[in-house]
Design a protein around this motif. Structure first.
Motif, mmCIF file in Angstrom:
data_model
loop_
_atom_site.group_PDB
_atom_site.id
_atom_site.type_symbol
_atom_site.label_atom_id
_atom_site.label_comp_id
_atom_site.label_asym_id
_atom_site.label_seq_id
_atom_site.Cartn_x
_atom_site.Cartn_y
_atom_site.Cartn_z
ATOM 1 N N GLY A 14 -78.979 96.472 2.436
ATOM 2 C CA GLY A 14 -78.291 95.639 1.463
ATOM 3 C C GLY A 14 -77.762 94.345 2.051
ATOM 4 O O GLY A 14 -77.350 93.443 1.311
ATOM 5 N N GLY A 15 -77.768 94.262 3.367
ATOM 6 C CA GLY A 15 -77.258 93.079 4.041
ATOM 7 C C GLY A 15 -78.281 91.963 4.132
ATOM 8 O O GLY A 15 -79.375 92.052 3.577
ATOM 9 N N SER A 16 -77.901 90.918 4.864
ATOM 10 C CA SER A 16 -78.742 89.731 4.991
ATOM 11 C C SER A 16 -78.871 89.309 6.452
ATOM 12 O O SER A 16 -77.975 89.555 7.267
ATOM 13 C CB SER A 16 -78.143 88.559 4.199
ATOM 14 N N LEU A 17 -79.983 88.670 6.732
ATOM 15 C CA LEU A 17 -80.214 88.040 8.031
ATOM 16 C C LEU A 17 -80.983 86.746 7.786
ATOM 17 O O LEU A 17 -81.724 86.624 6.793
ATOM 18 C CB LEU A 17 -81.025 88.937 8.968
ATOM 19 N N ARG A 65 -86.486 88.693 -2.638
ATOM 20 C CA ARG A 65 -85.453 89.030 -1.629
ATOM 21 C C ARG A 65 -85.470 88.071 -0.440
ATOM 22 O O ARG A 65 -84.421 87.759 0.121
ATOM 23 C CB ARG A 65 -85.668 90.449 -1.110
ATOM 24 N N PHE A 66 -86.647 87.613 -0.057
ATOM 25 C CA PHE A 66 -86.794 86.722 1.093
ATOM 26 C C PHE A 66 -87.128 85.312 0.609
ATOM 27 O O PHE A 66 -87.779 85.138 -0.423
ATOM 28 C CB PHE A 66 -87.912 87.202 2.006
ATOM 29 N N SER A 67 -86.710 84.328 1.402
ATOM 30 C CA SER A 67 -87.007 82.938 1.076
ATOM 31 C C SER A 67 -87.320 82.169 2.359
ATOM 32 O O SER A 67 -86.533 82.187 3.305
ATOM 33 C CB SER A 67 -85.814 82.304 0.352
ATOM 34 N N ILE A 68 -88.478 81.503 2.349
ATOM 35 C CA ILE A 68 -88.881 80.711 3.506
ATOM 36 C C ILE A 68 -88.625 79.242 3.208
ATOM 37 O O ILE A 68 -88.832 78.778 2.091
ATOM 38 C CB ILE A 68 -90.373 80.967 3.869
ATOM 39 N N LEU A 78 -86.314 81.871 7.632
ATOM 40 C CA LEU A 78 -86.605 82.962 6.696
ATOM 41 C C LEU A 78 -85.279 83.626 6.352
ATOM 42 O O LEU A 78 -84.674 84.290 7.198
ATOM 43 C CB LEU A 78 -87.566 83.988 7.310
ATOM 44 N N GLN A 79 -84.814 83.398 5.141
ATOM 45 C CA GLN A 79 -83.597 84.031 4.657
ATOM 46 C C GLN A 79 -83.962 85.373 4.060
ATOM 47 O O GLN A 79 -84.777 85.439 3.128
ATOM 48 C CB GLN A 79 -82.911 83.153 3.605
ATOM 49 N N MET A 80 -83.372 86.423 4.590
ATOM 50 C CA MET A 80 -83.696 87.769 4.139
ATOM 51 C C MET A 80 -82.450 88.397 3.523
ATOM 52 O O MET A 80 -81.454 88.600 4.214
ATOM 53 C CB MET A 80 -84.194 88.610 5.318
ATOM 54 N N ASN A 81 -82.515 88.680 2.243
ATOM 55 C CA ASN A 81 -81.406 89.298 1.524
ATOM 56 C C ASN A 81 -81.805 90.684 1.031
ATOM 57 O O ASN A 81 -82.992 91.024 0.980
ATOM 58 C CB ASN A 81 -80.999 88.425 0.336
ATOM 59 N N SER A 82 -80.821 91.458 0.656
ATOM 60 C CA SER A 82 -81.054 92.805 0.114
ATOM 61 C C SER A 82 -82.001 93.593 1.021
ATOM 62 O O SER A 82 -82.973 94.190 0.556
ATOM 63 C CB SER A 82 -81.630 92.710 -1.309
ATOM 64 N N LEU A 83 -81.705 93.576 2.282
ATOM 65 C CA LEU A 83 -82.600 94.215 3.251
ATOM 66 C C LEU A 83 -82.658 95.716 3.045
ATOM 67 O O LEU A 83 -81.667 96.363 2.663
ATOM 68 C CB LEU A 83 -82.144 93.885 4.669
ATOM 69 N N LYS A 84 -83.841 96.259 3.309
ATOM 70 C CA LYS A 84 -84.098 97.686 3.163
ATOM 71 C C LYS A 84 -84.525 98.257 4.515
ATOM 72 O O LYS A 84 -84.984 97.522 5.395
ATOM 73 C CB LYS A 84 -85.202 97.929 2.140
ATOM 74 N N ALA A 85 -84.411 99.542 4.647
ATOM 75 C CA ALA A 85 -84.814 100.193 5.896
ATOM 76 C C ALA A 85 -86.275 99.893 6.223
ATOM 77 O O ALA A 85 -86.637 99.716 7.391
ATOM 78 C CB ALA A 85 -84.592 101.702 5.799
ATOM 79 N N GLU A 86 -87.106 99.785 5.189
ATOM 80 C CA GLU A 86 -88.527 99.523 5.421
ATOM 81 C C GLU A 86 -88.809 98.093 5.870
ATOM 82 O O GLU A 86 -89.948 97.755 6.181
ATOM 83 C CB GLU A 86 -89.358 99.855 4.169
ATOM 84 N N ASP A 87 -87.797 97.248 5.909
ATOM 85 C CA ASP A 87 -87.967 95.906 6.459
ATOM 86 C C ASP A 87 -87.833 95.900 7.981
ATOM 87 O O ASP A 87 -88.067 94.870 8.625
ATOM 88 C CB ASP A 87 -86.921 94.944 5.873
ATOM 89 N N THR A 88 -87.459 97.030 8.535
ATOM 90 C CA THR A 88 -87.326 97.134 9.985
ATOM 91 C C THR A 88 -88.654 96.866 10.666
ATOM 92 O O THR A 88 -89.660 97.509 10.349
ATOM 93 C CB THR A 88 -86.802 98.523 10.377
#
Length: 118
Positions: A14-17, A65-68, A78-88
């Protein structure tokens, strides 16, 4: 040309990087710059790309969820929002450019680890 990727880390679901890819120089004729990722045991996959004209593409799994974006000629984010475990995965940036009209080259940056805890 060298690419330096940064911004990875550990984040809760749910976090962002925000990842950044810095180019050591800006080639004359860039085709596109993209972010790719590779999870353990899986093939590397395209996440998002941005062309020299500003057109963007996204993998279906990250749309919405992501924006380049490009800060300038030498930095792509690359802005990554609403991160999920599968984004690992380990995230890589790649530059595609023409050294001359007949020679297309690709340069990869080193990876940056993104870990999303559930």
């Amino acid at each position: 040309v060298q690419l330096q990727a940064s911004g990875g880390g550990l984040v809760q679901a749910g976090g962002s990087l925000r990842l950044s890819c810095a180019l050591s120089e800006s080639p004359f004729s860039i085709k596109d710059i993209g972010w790719y990722r590779q999870a353990p045991g899986k093939q590397r996959e395209r996440v998002a790309t941005i062309s020299s004209g500003g057109s963007t593409t996204y993998a279906d799994s990250v749309k919405g969820r992501f924006s380049i974006s490009r800060d300038n000629a030498k930095k792509v984010n690359l802005q990554m929002n609403s991160l999920k475990a599968e984004d690992t995965a380990v995230y890589y940036c790649k530059l595609g450019f023409y050294e001359d009209p007949w020679r297309y080259l690709e340069v990869w940056g080193q990876g940056t680890q993104v870990t999303v805890s559930s």
